[in-house]
Design an enzyme around this catalytic site. Structure first.
Site, PDB file in Angstrom:
ATOM      1  N   LYS A 107       0.005   6.661  -5.413  1.00 32.07           N
ATOM      2  CA  LYS A 107      -0.360   6.736  -4.346  1.00 32.07           C
ATOM      3  C   LYS A 107      -0.193   6.573  -3.436  1.00 32.07           C
ATOM      4  CE  LYS A 107      -4.360   4.685  -1.867  1.00 32.07           C
ATOM      5  NZ  LYS A 107      -5.269   3.412  -1.417  1.00 32.07           N
TER       6      LYS A 107
ATOM      7  N   GLY B   9      -5.866   1.446  -5.607  1.00 32.87           N
ATOM      8  CA  GLY B   9      -4.950   2.533  -6.262  1.00 32.87           C
ATOM      9  C   GLY B   9      -5.549   1.621  -7.070  1.00 32.87           C
ATOM     10  N   ARG B  10      -5.855   0.183  -7.596  1.00 34.19           N
ATOM     11  CA  ARG B  10      -6.752  -0.049  -8.805  1.00 34.19           C
ATOM     12  C   ARG B  10      -8.677   0.179  -9.235  1.00 34.19           C
ATOM     13  NH1 ARG B  10      -6.045  -3.028  -4.540  1.00 34.19           N
ATOM     14  NH2 ARG B  10      -8.013  -4.820  -3.627  1.00 34.19           N
TER      15      ARG B  10
ATOM     16  N   GLU C  37      -6.913  -9.195  -7.311  1.00 32.85           N
ATOM     17  CA  GLU C  37      -5.971  -8.186  -6.185  1.00 32.85           C
ATOM     18  C   GLU C  37      -7.481  -8.266  -5.514  1.00 32.85           C
ATOM     19  OE1 GLU C  37      -4.340  -4.405  -6.692  1.00 32.85           O
ATOM     20  OE2 GLU C  37      -2.359  -5.535  -6.104  1.00 32.85           O
TER      21      GLU C  37
ATOM     22  N   GLU D  67       9.858   0.179  -7.753  1.00 30.49           N
ATOM     23  CA  GLU D  67       9.472   0.267  -8.840  1.00 30.49           C
ATOM     24  C   GLU D  67       9.300   1.715  -9.208  1.00 30.49           C
ATOM     25  OE1 GLU D  67       7.335  -1.711  -7.047  1.00 30.49           O
ATOM     26  OE2 GLU D  67       7.788  -3.805  -8.096  1.00 30.49           O
TER      27      GLU D  67
ATOM     28  N   HIS E  91      -6.604 -17.377 -33.448  1.00 28.94           N
ATOM     29  CA  HIS E  91      -5.759 -17.696 -33.848  1.00 28.94           C
ATOM     30  C   HIS E  91      -4.839 -18.151 -32.761  1.00 28.94           C
ATOM     31  CE1 HIS E  91      -7.978 -17.243 -37.899  1.00 28.94           C
ATOM     32  NE2 HIS E  91      -7.765 -16.314 -36.932  1.00 28.94           N
TER      33      HIS E  91
ATOM     34  N   LYS F 201       7.475  -7.823  -1.939  1.00 32.34           N
ATOM     35  CA  LYS F 201       8.215  -6.955  -1.956  1.00 32.34           C
ATOM     36  C   LYS F 201       8.766  -7.245  -0.573  1.00 32.34           C
ATOM     37  CE  LYS F 201       3.727  -3.888  -3.013  1.00 32.34           C
ATOM     38  NZ  LYS F 201       2.892  -3.380  -2.559  1.00 32.34           N
TER      39      LYS F 201
END
Ligand code: F6P
Length: 533
Positions: free
Chosen positions: A194, A252-253, A338, A200, A369, A498
């Site tokens: 965005k 963003g999400r 978030e 990253e 399990h 960050k």
């Protein structure tokens, strides 16, 4: 309001959920939308609690806040932005006005451009320098990764495009592993960011460009970008013809419905992608119109508020009995944590109740399990959110799907019913145990039960159903945030780490020393530097 709910919870907490299951409770404490059913009858919520919870919606003005969101008001107050991911799936074209401008024509034009490009890639008309595109690599992180990665996996039976890969982590292992399996001459790299500044993503994008540059004359022509910042995509060298922009009113999400969904669209095709949007839109329409008693996202949110803020259960497990929804818990972690992991309300005052819960999970039956032991017998109560389809896509293996369903329903039944000491003693007695040893062994086999869960059922995991599921959870997050009075659409809590990482990088690289760092961090840096960092 909260006090009444808490008093009611205290007064009823000893009651067995099973004892509440009158013949009409399952119908009364469930809601259907099309072919999807959400059942919350296996919770300790009774009619009075539900009325009080619905009272919370009214007392906190959720209906007005909902309209403010859908109509493009700037409800993300700390960033001064509207919140309009719903406009991305507004396929009817009803106008949505932001600052006096109807945004829908642009949304549609971008969707059409995406579809045209996706078709070119899928049909081999957009080619790499070595031939038709065989692999698509989406480079992004957080909301620019989790949504499409989750959906591409979920809709694998609909794939008829090139292979799709996702790179998110700055850990070089991630990109190295993916690129190793791709031919640079036939790979399309999509840089999804965005802001187009996320370290990253930009680091991985540069690595991919260098990798491609070793094999082809002009790597930039095999790159596309998805971003709100068209200057930065240009500066990276990506032709505007392959840049798909969106506006800052898409969080963003919440962004996979538009350009960030390009990798999904290339994988499943524009028609299936539109079906995905249609599913989400049907949930939007329902959320906007349905009475609270029949409103699936609102009820899912109220169950969440009951368990977290009223009962004090700090986590919730999302347990899809659907292997292809393996990334849904991670996707929902970002969406919910978030959005609603905030400590102050919209006006900056400290919250007076808990913020959103810890969300986690894994597909069943695998989780059974692994961690279900704690869910059944641990001292903490973990509300569970089960989901399962009536049919899988593997029709010749339907008997296995039936076993999957049996396991899903059995788990919610076991959590609710439990097993008493007397029942455990009887089992041990049948095995021939007696006396103190019988007692001791029986106590280990007691299940307290009375552990709440909800179940979401759907016919099959189609693009439309996936759209409905994701939109259901998005609106749940909205309702919970609205009740708590927080801003679900900013994420200031990710900033400090960050900043500190940027400051630490030259220290790790040995360009500056660790002077000024706290003793613990300096000690860790020292160890790493001495061991090859
Ligand atoms: O750091 C958090 C975050 O800003 C998320 O909210 C977002 O989804 C992710 O980073 C990626 O951001 P971008 O799409 O701008 O690269």
């Amino acid at each position: 309001m909260w006090k009444d709910l808490q008093d009611h919870q205290k007064a009823t907490q000893g009651r067995r959920i099973e004892s509440m299951l009158t013949p009409d409770r399952a119908a009364d404490f469930s809601v259907q939308l099309g072919d999807m059913l959400f059942d919350y009858s296996k919770t300790n919520i009774d009619a009075k609690a539900r009325d009080m919870l619905i009272g919370l919606l009214d007392a906190t003005g959720v209906a007005a806040k909902r309209e403010a969101m859908f109509s493009g008001q700037k409800i993300n107050e700390t960033e001064g932005r509207a919140v309009l991911h719903t406009a991305l799936r507004n396929l009817d074209g009803a106008p949505v006005i932001v600052e006096g401008v109807n945004v829908i024509p642009d949304v549609r034009a971008t969707l059409d451009r995406m579809a045209a490009f996706a078709d070119q890639v899928r049909q081999g008309r957009f080619r790499g320098q070595g031939g038709p595109i065989t692999d698509v690599v989406n480079i992004g992180i957080g909301g620019s990764d989790l949504g499409p990665a989750m959906a591409v996996r979920a809709l694998a039976p609909y794939h008829d495009g090139p292979r799709t890969h996702f790179v998110s982590n700055v850990d070089p292992a991630d990109i190295a592993q993916v690129l190793r399996g791709c031919d640079p001459a036939t790979t399309l790299v999509i840089v999804a960011s965005k802001t187009f500044t996320t370290i990253e993503t930009m680091t991985n994008a540069r690595t991919a460009k260098a990798w491609m540059g070793q094999a082809v004359a002009d790597p930039a022509v095999q790159f596309a970008a998805l971003s709100t910042d068209l200057d930065k995509t240009g500066a990276f060298g990506i032709d505007p013809a392959r840049v798909f922009g969106f506006e800052d009113w898409v969080g963003g999400r919440y962004s996979m419905w538009g350009p960030i969904g390009l990798s999904l669209m290339i994988a499943i095709g524009p028609d299936a992608f539109r079906a995905f949007l249609r599913g989400a839109q049907s949930m939007d329409d329902h959320f906007r119109a349905a009475d609270w008693h029949e409103n699936m996202p609102a009820l899912l949110a109220l169950v969440g508020i009951w368990h977290n803020q009223v009962c004090g259960y700090a986590t919730r497990a999302v347990l899809p009995y659907d292997q292809r929804l393996g990334r849904l818990p991670a996707y929902l972690q970002q969406l919910e944590m978030e959005s609603n992991g905030k400590r102050v309300s919209m006006d900056g005052a400290d919250l007076t109740c808990e913020s959103g819960p810890v969300v986690w999970g894994e597909p069943g039956t695998n989780g059974q399990h692994a961690f279900y032991q704690l869910i059944h017998q641990g001292t903490r109560i973990v509300p569970c959110e089960f989901m399962v389809a009536a049919r899988g896509h593997e029709e010749d293996l339907h008997h296995q799907h039936q076993l999957l369903i049996a396991n899903c329903l059995a788990q919610s039944e076991a959590l609710m019913k439990g097993r008493s000491l007397d029942e455990a003693r009887a089992i041990m007695a049948r095995k021939g145990l007696t006396g103190a040893e019988l007692d001791r062994q029986a106590r280990h086999r007691v299940f307290p039960g009375n552990r709440p869960s909800t179940t979401l059922l759907y016919p099959q995991l189609t693009p439309e159903i996936l759209g409905q599921i994701v939109a259901l959870y998005e609106h749940r997050v909205f309702v919970e945030g609205a009740i708590l009075g927080i801003n679900s659409y900013d994420q200031w809590g990710v900033e400090l780490g960050k900043e500190l990482a940027t400051a630490l990088q030259p220290v790790i690289e040995g360009k500056t020393d660790a002077a000024g760092k706290d003793g613990s961090t300096a000690g860790l840096v020292d160890f790493l530097r001495r061991n090859g960092a």
